[in-house]
Design a protein around this motif. Sequence first.
Motif, PDB file in Angstrom:
ATOM      1  N   ASN A 190     -10.166  -6.593  -6.067  1.00 29.82           N
ATOM      2  CA  ASN A 190      -8.971  -6.768  -5.375  1.00 29.82           C
ATOM      3  C   ASN A 190      -8.729  -5.132  -4.923  1.00 29.82           C
ATOM      4  OD1 ASN A 190      -8.389  -9.414  -5.308  1.00 29.82           O
ATOM      5  ND2 ASN A 190      -7.094  -9.383  -7.054  1.00 29.82           N
ATOM      6  N   GLN A 191      -8.642  -4.209  -5.954  1.00 31.63           N
ATOM      7  CA  GLN A 191      -8.414  -2.966  -5.311  1.00 31.63           C
ATOM      8  C   GLN A 191      -9.143  -2.446  -4.314  1.00 31.63           C
ATOM      9  OE1 GLN A 191      -9.084  -1.305  -9.516  1.00 31.63           O
ATOM     10  NE2 GLN A 191      -6.894  -0.749  -9.628  1.00 31.63           N
ATOM     11  N   LEU A 192     -10.570  -2.695  -4.520  1.00 28.57           N
ATOM     12  CA  LEU A 192     -11.523  -2.514  -3.259  1.00 28.57           C
ATOM     13  C   LEU A 192     -10.991  -3.017  -1.953  1.00 28.57           C
ATOM     14  CD1 LEU A 192     -15.189  -2.749  -4.760  1.00 28.57           C
ATOM     15  CD2 LEU A 192     -13.502  -0.722  -4.866  1.00 28.57           C
ATOM     16  N   LYS A 193     -10.705  -4.343  -2.012  1.00 31.14           N
ATOM     17  CA  LYS A 193     -10.097  -4.966  -0.878  1.00 31.14           C
ATOM     18  C   LYS A 193      -8.687  -4.406  -0.315  1.00 31.14           C
ATOM     19  CE  LYS A 193     -11.930  -9.896  -1.763  1.00 31.14           C
ATOM     20  NZ  LYS A 193     -11.482 -11.127  -1.921  1.00 31.14           N
ATOM     21  N   TYR A 194      -8.035  -3.819  -1.439  1.00 29.95           N
ATOM     22  CA  TYR A 194      -6.646  -3.343  -0.946  1.00 29.95           C
ATOM     23  C   TYR A 194      -7.018  -1.938  -0.234  1.00 29.95           C
ATOM     24  CZ  TYR A 194      -4.073  -6.349  -4.201  1.00 29.95           C
ATOM     25  OH  TYR A 194      -3.688  -7.465  -4.683  1.00 29.95           O
ATOM     26  N   PHE A 195      -8.015  -1.198  -0.683  1.00 27.06           N
ATOM     27  CA  PHE A 195      -8.510   0.120  -0.072  1.00 27.06           C
ATOM     28  C   PHE A 195      -9.120  -0.228   1.333  1.00 27.06           C
ATOM     29  CE2 PHE A 195     -11.786   3.576   0.406  1.00 27.06           C
ATOM     30  CZ  PHE A 195     -10.997   4.431   0.445  1.00 27.06           C
ATOM     31  N   LEU A 235      -8.965   9.880  -2.280  1.00 27.14           N
ATOM     32  CA  LEU A 235      -9.595   9.161  -1.190  1.00 27.14           C
ATOM     33  C   LEU A 235      -8.892   9.277  -0.122  1.00 27.14           C
ATOM     34  CD1 LEU A 235     -10.070   5.751  -3.364  1.00 27.14           C
ATOM     35  CD2 LEU A 235     -11.729   7.567  -2.883  1.00 27.14           C
ATOM     36  N   ILE A 236      -7.695   9.434   0.088  1.00 22.78           N
ATOM     37  CA  ILE A 236      -6.881   9.402   1.210  1.00 22.78           C
ATOM     38  C   ILE A 236      -6.267  10.981   1.407  1.00 22.78           C
ATOM     39  CG2 ILE A 236      -4.770   8.687   2.629  1.00 22.78           C
ATOM     40  CD1 ILE A 236      -5.359   6.063   0.607  1.00 22.78           C
ATOM     41  N   SER A 249       0.501   0.978  -2.698  1.00 27.01           N
ATOM     42  CA  SER A 249      -0.071   2.476  -3.122  1.00 27.01           C
ATOM     43  C   SER A 249      -0.610   2.631  -4.521  1.00 27.01           C
ATOM     44  CB  SER A 249       1.406   3.061  -2.877  1.00 27.01           C
ATOM     45  OG  SER A 249       1.689   2.969  -1.524  1.00 27.01           O
ATOM     46  N   LEU A 250       0.241   1.962  -5.270  1.00 25.89           N
ATOM     47  CA  LEU A 250      -0.180   2.129  -6.930  1.00 25.89           C
ATOM     48  C   LEU A 250      -1.580   1.853  -7.078  1.00 25.89           C
ATOM     49  CD1 LEU A 250       0.774   2.651  -9.803  1.00 25.89           C
ATOM     50  CD2 LEU A 250       1.364   0.121  -9.873  1.00 25.89           C
ATOM     51  N   GLN A 251      -2.062   0.775  -6.595  1.00 24.85           N
ATOM     52  CA  GLN A 251      -3.604   0.344  -6.866  1.00 24.85           C
ATOM     53  C   GLN A 251      -4.483   1.299  -6.127  1.00 24.85           C
ATOM     54  OE1 GLN A 251      -4.610  -2.196  -8.854  1.00 24.85           O
ATOM     55  NE2 GLN A 251      -2.287  -2.520  -9.216  1.00 24.85           N
ATOM     56  N   ILE A 252      -4.282   1.953  -5.071  1.00 23.41           N
ATOM     57  CA  ILE A 252      -5.171   2.902  -4.628  1.00 23.41           C
ATOM     58  C   ILE A 252      -4.925   4.313  -5.189  1.00 23.41           C
ATOM     59  CG2 ILE A 252      -5.421   4.187  -2.633  1.00 23.41           C
ATOM     60  CD1 ILE A 252      -4.902   2.076  -0.667  1.00 23.41           C
ATOM     61  N   GLN A 253      -3.799   4.436  -5.754  1.00 21.83           N
ATOM     62  CA  GLN A 253      -3.817   5.592  -6.590  1.00 21.83           C
ATOM     63  C   GLN A 253      -4.389   5.490  -7.962  1.00 21.83           C
ATOM     64  OE1 GLN A 253       0.612   6.290  -7.008  1.00 21.83           O
ATOM     65  NE2 GLN A 253       0.035   8.391  -7.685  1.00 21.83           N
ATOM     66  N   LYS A 254      -4.539   4.183  -8.648  1.00 27.85           N
ATOM     67  CA  LYS A 254      -5.447   3.998  -9.852  1.00 27.85           C
ATOM     68  C   LYS A 254      -6.659   4.278  -9.587  1.00 27.85           C
ATOM     69  CE  LYS A 254      -2.411   0.634 -12.186  1.00 27.85           C
ATOM     70  NZ  LYS A 254      -2.204  -0.508 -12.666  1.00 27.85           N
ATOM     71  N   LEU A 255      -7.024   3.834  -8.308  1.00 27.36           N
ATOM     72  CA  LEU A 255      -8.637   3.929  -7.869  1.00 27.36           C
ATOM     73  C   LEU A 255      -8.927   5.679  -8.029  1.00 27.36           C
ATOM     74  CD1 LEU A 255      -9.498   1.645  -4.808  1.00 27.36           C
ATOM     75  CD2 LEU A 255     -10.326   1.535  -7.196  1.00 27.36           C
ATOM     76  N   GLU A 256      -8.058   6.430  -7.109  1.00 27.74           N
ATOM     77  CA  GLU A 256      -8.133   7.841  -7.097  1.00 27.74           C
ATOM     78  C   GLU A 256      -8.143   8.430  -8.582  1.00 27.74           C
ATOM     79  OE1 GLU A 256      -6.328   8.818  -2.917  1.00 27.74           O
ATOM     80  OE2 GLU A 256      -4.893   8.528  -4.393  1.00 27.74           O
TER      81      GLU A 256
END
Length: 315
Positions: free
Chosen positions: A4-9, A47-48, A33-40
């Motif tokens: 899901n995090q990948l799909k969000y990104f 990433l952004i 925003s939180l999920q992408i932040q967790k990826l980073e």
Amino acid sequence: MNVNQLKYFIEFVRTRNFSKAAERLRISQPALSLQIQKLEEEFEYQLINRTKKPLGLTPEGELFYEKALKIVQQIEDLSNLSLEIDENHKGKLTVGIIPTLSPYLVPLFVDEMKKKYPMLFLDIVELNTEEIVSQLTYNELDIGILSTPLKAKNIGFVPLFQERFYLYVSEKHDMYKIEKVELDKLPLDELWYLREGNCFQNQVNSICQIPELDNTNLSFRYVSYSIESLRRIVENQGGMTFIPELATVNVPTENEDMIKTFEDPAPLREISAAYLKTTGLKKTAGLLLDVIVANIPSRMRLNDKAKPIDTKIRL
């Protein structure tokens, strides 16, 4: 990290906007925003690039996006594996077809597809070339039918058939009396046009060496989105327009003399199926292509000696 995090990104990259991406994903903007932040945080790099407007990706983000997109594409393809294995050929096949082809091609194959594969639901939508490529990339289409040659990253093509270009000439025009048209003698100021940027129009421009609309000194031009509307304009207002070969099938008998062929070598366009290389050509898509080719007039079968007009589309 989860899928899901990948799909969000990926959705963020597609829109370059947190609000729009969150709306498409049906989640809140803070959650996205939180999920992408967790990826980073997990990968320990940004990433952004949040200093840019519109928002962009860092070099690391670009690389991450390419790999994430492939992973999600393959996971979604894996979820449909049972449909590919099933010998009953059931499920749903989503097909995008360019507007200058769809009204003429679909009636040729849709009835036979329904008879041969009654459990396979065809979802057909008219889209321009860029939309087809984009939706293939994001797994929103299973296959696209469009004009080639063109270049698009990670998209494969299967040539299907070739269509000649014809000239549709008003009975009021002097060229109506001519049986075969010489391209270099076309009065360009009397041509009716499709919308600029359309792949069909790009090919017409190449055939006639027509300048961009903004650079021309011609006094009047009618720009349309539809070949059928251009035909009606020619019939009622005069002038002429280009039409593809399949469009000539729908011309009423009383107007057939308005169709003019070109001197050899006649210009033509190549029609191909487009698919995502990452997931490959699906079995159900292959069934559709077989039916399409079987129902195309034999004169339009592929000819290796004929050179199609370039679409001039690079994506």
